[in-house]
Scaffold this active site. Structure first.
Site, PDB file in Angstrom:
ATOM      1  N   ASP A  90       4.741  36.235 -12.544  1.00 18.97           N
ATOM      2  CA  ASP A  90       4.938  37.571 -13.103  1.00 18.97           C
ATOM      3  C   ASP A  90       6.137  38.262 -12.467  1.00 18.97           C
ATOM      4  OD1 ASP A  90       4.213  39.510 -14.911  1.00 18.97           O
ATOM      5  OD2 ASP A  90       2.825  40.509 -13.552  1.00 18.97           O
ATOM      6  N   ASP A 108      -2.646  41.262 -17.771  1.00 17.82           N
ATOM      7  CA  ASP A 108      -3.078  41.872 -16.515  1.00 17.82           C
ATOM      8  C   ASP A 108      -4.570  42.190 -16.552  1.00 17.82           C
ATOM      9  OD1 ASP A 108      -0.377  41.855 -15.609  1.00 17.82           O
ATOM     10  OD2 ASP A 108      -0.004  43.617 -16.844  1.00 17.82           O
TER      11      ASP A 108
END
Length: 397
Positions: free
Chosen positions: A198, A318
């Site tokens: 990420d 997420d």
């Protein structure tokens, strides 16, 4: 309005912004923990029968040594992250070639598969667990209608925002629950690997997610993606109305239709007040339904950012991996779940504070995942021993 007044920052409303994004995240994590406690209290039995691309390189066995499990989990994580990277670059290529309709169709089809297939499997398990009487035809009709409505709710703006948010949270719950069925070592190594990915995908100049965002900004287009957008914070005041003020510097060399936008800020403007100077102020409602006028109107696949309406956007990935962490912790005990939950919330709060400082898309996984993993092992290795000793010596019970 006082021109010397400090421009309003997200720090001024951090409490409401935190609640707006932490509420759905908490609901998603709580639902996953509930499903884990109800459906698979024995993780070893469920993990053995579940296979996916995350277990393509190595299938964990109880007879393997810890080193073999770690190396195998590392290989699984490399394969999974590589697959995600390739898929994201393919998405960048399709967006570059302006295949937006195909991307929307693909995302809608993916949402339908998740709601229909994964959702159907979980509902069947729940029906069997609670012995709920329902025939197969009625079940299939209800499931099909629910899935179709979900696709339209997620990818069509005419639906109520609460319905859209509810479907997004449910999609996150479904995917997260099936990720909790992965082997234990693979799960933890995969979470750390995804947090590192990420960072690279969002912050590096050649990161695929950053390339998508920059391309969307340059074209003034939205990226078809599963993104949760919280409602903007609107404060009511008896004497004033909150507005977004677009300050335009009028130039004598240009005509009035080509004014340069200098500052975009949220401010409280008296309804009676009308500015009369070289710097004209045009106030519009805080919820602006014209995304093409906003500088930050892009849709983030993962990470956290500000939408055109001033609302915080959080990628559904997420939601999923936060819930995977607490779901995996729920297979151990609830005390570990509490520790992991507090760590994730603290990490998300830190990320929101960084967002208020840098005002650009940031990866939302690294801080929360790292804190969650650390707190998980601290709770298992230290906190549990401490609580057991206190209970056995009647210090606490």
């Amino acid at each position: 309005m006082d021109r010397n007044q400090r421009p309003r920052s997200i720090l001024d409303s951090l409490g409401e912004e935190l609640i707006a994004i932490l509420t759905p995240v908490s609901i998603c994590m709580f639902t996953v923990v509930l499903l884990v406690c109800i459906l698979n209290s024995d993780p070893s039995s469920s993990s053995a029968s579940f296979s996916s691309i995350a277990t393509a390189a190595y299938s964990e066995s109880d007879s393997d040594s810890s080193w073999d499990k770690f190396v195998g989990a590392l290989l699984n994580s490399v394969v999974f992250v590589a697959a995600i990277t390739v898929a994201t670059f393919v998405l960048v290529l399709l967006f570059y070639l302006r295949c937006v309709k195909f991307l929307k169709f693909y995302m809608g089809f993916s949402a339908f598969i998740v709601l229909g297939n994964l959702g159907g499997e979980i509902l069947v398990l729940l029906i069997d667990r609670f012995r709920f009487p329902i025939d197969s035809i009625t079940f299939l009709i209800l499931l099909f209608n629910f899935s179709v409505v979900g696709v339209f709710a997620v990818f069509m703006s005419k639906f109520s925002i609460l319905i859209t948010q509810g479907y997004l949270v449910w999609i996150g719950v479904l995917v997260a629950y099936f990720f909790t069925l992965l082997p234990e070592w693979t799960t933890w190594v995969l979470l750390v690997a995804l947090a590192l990915y990420d960072i690279a995908a969002v912050l590096l100049p050649v990161g695929p997610l950053r390339l998508l965002v920059e391309m969307a900004i340059s074209r003034d287009e939205d990226i078809p993606a599963l993104v949760y957008e919280a409602r903007p914070v609107i404060r009511n005041d008896s004497r004033s109305v909150q507005r977004r003020v677009w300050r335009e510097q009028r130039s004598s060399q240009n005509n009035a239709n080509r004014n340069e936008v200098r500052v975009v800020e949220s401010a409280e403007v008296e309804e009676e007040h009308v500015g009369s100077s070289e710097r004209a102020e045009i106030s519009v409602p805080l919820i602006d339904r014209r995304p093409e006028q906003a500088e930050n109107s892009e849709t983030f696949l993962e990470g956290i950012g500000l939408g055109s309406s001033g609302a915080i956007k959080l990628g559904l990935g997420d939601f999923i991996f936060y819930s995977v962490l607490v779901g995996r912790a729920a297979m151990y005990d609830l005390m570990t779940v509490y520790a992991c939950y507090l760590a994730i919330i603290a990490g998300l709060g830190i990320t929101l504070m960084l967002l208020s400082v840098y005002q650009k898309a940031l990866p939302a996984l690294p801080v929360s995942i790292m804190l969650g993993v650390v707190f998980y092992f601290l709770a298992r290795l230290l906190l549990e021993v401490f609580v057991v000793q206190c209970s056995s010596n009647l210090v606490m019970f």
